[in-house]
Motif scaffolding. Sequence first.
Motif, PDB file in Angstrom:
ATOM      1  N   LEU A 258       0.807  -1.214   0.000  1.00 42.51           N
ATOM      2  CA  LEU A 258       0.000   0.000   0.000  1.00 42.51           C
ATOM      3  C   LEU A 258       0.844   1.270   0.000  1.00 42.51           C
ATOM      4  O   LEU A 258       0.297   2.368   0.070  1.00 42.51           O
ATOM      5  CB  LEU A 258      -0.930   0.003   1.217  1.00 42.51           C
ATOM      6  CG  LEU A 258      -2.067  -1.029   1.168  1.00 42.51           C
ATOM      7  CD1 LEU A 258      -2.772  -1.109   2.510  1.00 42.51           C
ATOM      8  CD2 LEU A 258      -3.050  -0.680   0.062  1.00 42.51           C
ATOM      9  N   GLY A 259       2.157   1.150  -0.060  1.00 41.96           N
ATOM     10  CA  GLY A 259       3.006   2.320  -0.233  1.00 41.96           C
ATOM     11  C   GLY A 259       3.899   2.678   0.937  1.00 41.96           C
ATOM     12  O   GLY A 259       4.717   3.583   0.825  1.00 41.96           O
ATOM     13  N   THR A 260       3.759   1.989   2.084  1.00 41.67           N
ATOM     14  CA  THR A 260       4.672   2.226   3.208  1.00 41.67           C
ATOM     15  C   THR A 260       5.946   1.422   2.982  1.00 41.67           C
ATOM     16  O   THR A 260       5.883   0.240   2.666  1.00 41.67           O
ATOM     17  CB  THR A 260       4.027   1.800   4.532  1.00 41.67           C
ATOM     18  OG1 THR A 260       2.856   2.592   4.768  1.00 41.67           O
ATOM     19  CG2 THR A 260       4.985   2.021   5.708  1.00 41.67           C
ATOM     20  N   VAL A 261       7.091   2.063   3.126  1.00 44.87           N
ATOM     21  CA  VAL A 261       8.359   1.358   2.961  1.00 44.87           C
ATOM     22  C   VAL A 261       8.630   0.562   4.235  1.00 44.87           C
ATOM     23  O   VAL A 261       8.701   1.124   5.327  1.00 44.87           O
ATOM     24  CB  VAL A 261       9.519   2.340   2.691  1.00 44.87           C
ATOM     25  CG1 VAL A 261      10.842   1.589   2.552  1.00 44.87           C
ATOM     26  CG2 VAL A 261       9.245   3.154   1.434  1.00 44.87           C
ATOM     27  N   VAL A 262       8.757  -0.755   4.111  1.00 47.17           N
ATOM     28  CA  VAL A 262       8.985  -1.634   5.258  1.00 47.17           C
ATOM     29  C   VAL A 262      10.415  -2.142   5.233  1.00 47.17           C
ATOM     30  O   VAL A 262      10.829  -2.807   4.276  1.00 47.17           O
ATOM     31  CB  VAL A 262       7.993  -2.817   5.248  1.00 47.17           C
ATOM     32  CG1 VAL A 262       8.254  -3.736   6.431  1.00 47.17           C
ATOM     33  CG2 VAL A 262       6.566  -2.304   5.265  1.00 47.17           C
TER      34      VAL A 262
END
Length: 328
Positions: A317-321
């Motif tokens: 969903l676009g969060t950098v993990v």
Amino acid sequence: MRSLPAGGPVSASELRRGMGHFATGVAVVTALGASGEPVGTTVNAVTSVSLEPPLVLVCLDRASLTLQAVRAHQAFAINVLAEEQTELSVGFAQSGDRVPWRLARHRCGETGSPRLVDALATLECAVEHHLPGGDHEIVVGRVLDVEQTEDERGPLLFYRGAYASVSEAGAQAGARARAAREQAIGCRLPARAGSFQAFAHAEEGDGEVALALVHGDCDRRAALLHVHFACLLGDVFGSRLCRCHENLEAAIEEIVADGAGVVLYIKPAAGDAPLTCPGTRRLDAAIASGVLRAAGVPRVRPGASVHPALAGQLQALGTVVEPLEVAA
């Protein structure tokens, strides 16, 4: 000499949110690594500088492996993404060997820099100048070749912390995301373990509220992420029958010791609060992603309370993990 406005310097999160109102395109800068392997990173700080001579600039994080490759190879390519290439953008926003080149069909251009085959346009460049830019480096390139498609796809856009589109469907999705973010309310909370900033996000429907408790500068580094579900006995009464309060305090102490982190605190709708620990309940990734965006947290490192499935969904969903580094 004019004096600076009162109130202290602008924080990184304030600047991020302010500049988030400036809608930009999304591109992937690619180059050749030291061993001839392709490297790349997602950027939205791209602009044309001059038509005669043809110059463009990109801003790359000083810690970026792509910047190292650009410095060594003295060439790079700017690949402008289309609206359906969100997954590609998310993939190239990762660091190191987690960049998914398996998703990116590419070929070498004139300078050897990788060109993404399905990009809307590719500008291949030779480095003209390197300029300092704070925690980023400004790279000015002379455009050697421009390749573009003639199809009707729209560009991938980035606006107020979320991907957007000029198409009708994309615009509707962007409007829903913006409406959700506008429900967020930020306030500072003094805490025994240190100062936290709270961002409340009321979810429509059942009335459940997600709260992001943010500590430290989460723009400079990935935030240590923990998830906590509220319960009556543990959180409200501190009962010894329930470890919820103990777990929450441990998460907060770990974040403070780390220096930057966020607790996603989930409060059920009125009348639905469980008496004891919710146990294996999982957090909806869309809710978590929306709250993190509202709180200005772009990168996270999952703690022990984060289910592996949630980490993968957040990344999609676009969060950098990023992986959590554990001391030996």
